[in-house]
Design a protein around this motif. Structure first.
Motif, PDB file in Angstrom:
ATOM      1  N   ARG A  49      41.965  44.958 -46.766  1.00  0.00           N
ATOM      2  CA  ARG A  49      41.976  46.037 -48.007  1.00  0.00           C
ATOM      3  C   ARG A  49      43.074  47.090 -47.736  1.00  0.00           C
ATOM      4  O   ARG A  49      43.701  47.514 -48.609  1.00  0.00           O
ATOM      5  N   ALA A  56      37.238  40.585 -37.497  1.00  0.00           N
ATOM      6  CA  ALA A  56      37.582  41.124 -38.727  1.00  0.00           C
ATOM      7  C   ALA A  56      38.881  40.445 -39.371  1.00  0.00           C
ATOM      8  O   ALA A  56      38.929  40.212 -40.680  1.00  0.00           O
ATOM      9  N   TRP A  99      37.895  37.632 -41.591  1.00  0.00           N
ATOM     10  CA  TRP A  99      37.109  37.894 -43.050  1.00  0.00           C
ATOM     11  C   TRP A  99      37.785  37.279 -44.329  1.00  0.00           C
ATOM     12  O   TRP A  99      37.048  36.855 -44.897  1.00  0.00           O
ATOM     13  N   ASN A 121      29.958  41.253 -48.810  1.00  0.00           N
ATOM     14  CA  ASN A 121      29.320  41.892 -47.600  1.00  0.00           C
ATOM     15  C   ASN A 121      29.739  40.984 -46.452  1.00  0.00           C
ATOM     16  O   ASN A 121      28.927  39.933 -46.348  1.00  0.00           O
ATOM     17  N   VAL A 122      30.740  41.489 -45.806  1.00  0.00           N
ATOM     18  CA  VAL A 122      30.913  40.504 -44.509  1.00  0.00           C
ATOM     19  C   VAL A 122      29.876  40.561 -43.599  1.00  0.00           C
ATOM     20  O   VAL A 122      29.929  39.603 -42.677  1.00  0.00           O
ATOM     21  N   GLU A 172      37.872  45.321 -45.270  1.00  0.00           N
ATOM     22  CA  GLU A 172      37.319  44.056 -45.704  1.00  0.00           C
ATOM     23  C   GLU A 172      38.235  43.401 -46.483  1.00  0.00           C
ATOM     24  O   GLU A 172      39.257  43.768 -47.001  1.00  0.00           O
ATOM     25  N   ARG A 183      35.858  34.621 -46.574  1.00  0.00           N
ATOM     26  CA  ARG A 183      35.515  34.736 -47.694  1.00  0.00           C
ATOM     27  C   ARG A 183      36.260  33.679 -48.932  1.00  0.00           C
ATOM     28  O   ARG A 183      35.542  33.465 -49.846  1.00  0.00           O
TER      29      ARG A 183
END
Length: 316
Positions: A273, A250, A253, A11-12, A280, A257
Motif C-alpha cells: 500500500r 510482509a 501478503w 486482515n493479513v 498491507e 491475498r
C-alpha cells in the motif's frame, strides 16, 4: 447494509479458511515463497512446495509444521531451469485439481559472467520467465479442474523501471545482471497479464493475477531457522530501512491475498500500500508499459517458440 452482504476488510493476520483447496508455491522453501507457503498453510489448505533442492524443501516443510498446527504441507521436486522435467514434476504432485499456483521461484545473479540453463537459455530469463511459462502449460489441466483457479505471478518492483528488449531477450549482446534480472521479472509480469487476457478470450474459468512484494529485505524478515536466521546486528542496522521497506513475511501478503480474496479479479496488479514498497496489500493501476500489447503479444510468441509450450492453447 444487511449482514449477509457485509464483507469484512482484509486482515493479513486473520486469513479466510481454505479447507479442501490445493495450492502450489514455486520456490516455497526460502524467502518470500516460504512465507507465502507458511501463511497459506494456516488456512487449512494443502500447500505444495515446488523446490529444486530436496534438503531445503525438507527444512521448509519442517519449519511450517512447527509453526502451523495441523499444516497440510509437502514438497515436490521442481527445477524450472530444466524444461524437460516439468511434466514429470506436475505428475508427481498426485492431485486431481489445483486451486492456485504462485509463480514465485526465481534466480537473481549479482555478478557476471552470463550463465545458461541446460536448455541454452540465459539463466534468469530461462528460470524466472520461461520456466514458469512452460510450467503453466502442464498445470493448466489441473487448474481447469478447479471451479475458479488462479495463477498468481510474483513480479518485482525492480521491473518497474525496466523495458523488454524483444531483439535481445536472452541478453546475449548486452548482459548486465541486475538489468537482466529486472527484465526477467518484467517478462513474468507481462506473461501474467497476457495470460489472463487469453483466458478471458477463450472463456476459461482460470484467472491470472500479477503481484509484487515491494521492498522486501532479509534484514527485516523474522527468523525461521534453519530457513532464515536474522542476527541482532542485521536487525539493528536495518532499522532505518524499516521506515520505508519491509521484511519478506510482509512481501508475501500481496500474493496471499491474490490467492484467497474473492474480490481479486483476473488481470489485476497487487502490491504493498505505501508507495508500492511496504504495507498491507492493495490493488494498484497496471503500470503503463505492462499494458503495451505490442510487447506482450510478441513476447508470448517468442516464449512459446523457446519452450515449445503454449499455456493458453489447451481446451477446457
Amino acid at each position: 447494509m444487511s449482514s449477509a452482504s457485509f464483507t469484512p476488510p482484509w486482515n493479513v493476520q486473520r486469513l479466510p479458511r481454505a479447507d479442501g483447496r490445493v495450492f502450489l508455491v514455486t520456490g516455497g522453501n526460502a524467502g518470500i515463497g516460504y512465507f507465502v507457503a507458511e501463511q497459506l498453510s494456516g488456512t487449512g489448505a494443502t500447500v505444495v512446495l515446488g523446490c529444486r533442492n530436496p534438503a531445503r524443501a525438507e527444512a521448509a516443510t519442517a519449519s511450517i509444521r512447527a509453526r502451523v498446527a495441523g499444516a497440510r504441507v509437502r514438497a515436490v521436486r521442481l527445477d524450472l531451469a530444466d524444461l524437460s522435467s516439468l511434466e514429470t514434476a506436475v505428475e508427481s504432485m498426485d492431485v486431481d485439481r489445483l486451486d492456485a499456483v504462485v509463480h514465485n521461484a526465481g534466480v537473481a545473479l549479482d555478478d557476471p559472467p552470463r550463465r545458461e540453463t541446460g536448455d541454452g537459455h540465459e539463466l534468469m530469463f530461462g528460470t524466472n520467465h520461461l520456466g514458469h511459462f512452460a510450467l503453466t502449460r502442464w498445470l493448466m489441466p489441473l487448474l481447469s479442474a478447479a471451479p475458479a483457479a488462479r495463477v498468481v505471478t510474483m513480479g518485482s518492483f525492480a521491473a518497474k523501471s525496466e523495458r523488454i528488449e524483444l531483439n535481445d531477450l536472452q541478453s546475449r549482446t548486452d548482459y548486465r545482471p541486475k538489468r537482466t534480472y529486472g527484465r526477467s521479472k518484467l517478462a513474468q509480469m507481462y506473461f501474467g497479464i497476457e495470460l489472463d487476457r487469453r483466458l478471458r478470450a477463450a472463456g476459461r474459468t482460470v484467472t491470472s493475477v500479477v503481484v509484487h512484494p515491494g521492498g522486501a529485505l532479509d534484514s527485516l524478515t523474522p527468523s525461521r531457522p534453519p530457513v532464515h536466521t536474522r542476527t541482532t546486528g542485521a536487525r539493528l542496522s536495518a532499522a532505518p530501512a524499516a521506515l520505508l521497506l519491509q521484511g519478506k513475511h510482509a512481501g508475501a501478503w500481496p500474493a496471499v491475498r491474490a490467492v484467497l480474496d474473492p474480490a481479486v479479479a483476473g488481470g489485476q496488479l497487487w502490491g504493498p500500500r505505501v508507495f508500492g514498497l511496504s504495507g498491507e496489500p492493495r490493488q494498484e493501476p497496471i503500470w503503463s508499459h505492462l499494458a503495451d500489447a505490442s510487447v506482450a503479444a510478441p513476447l508470448w510468441e517468442a516464449s512459446r517458440d523457446l519452450t515449445g509450450a503454449d499455456p493458453g492453447a489447451l481446451p477446457g
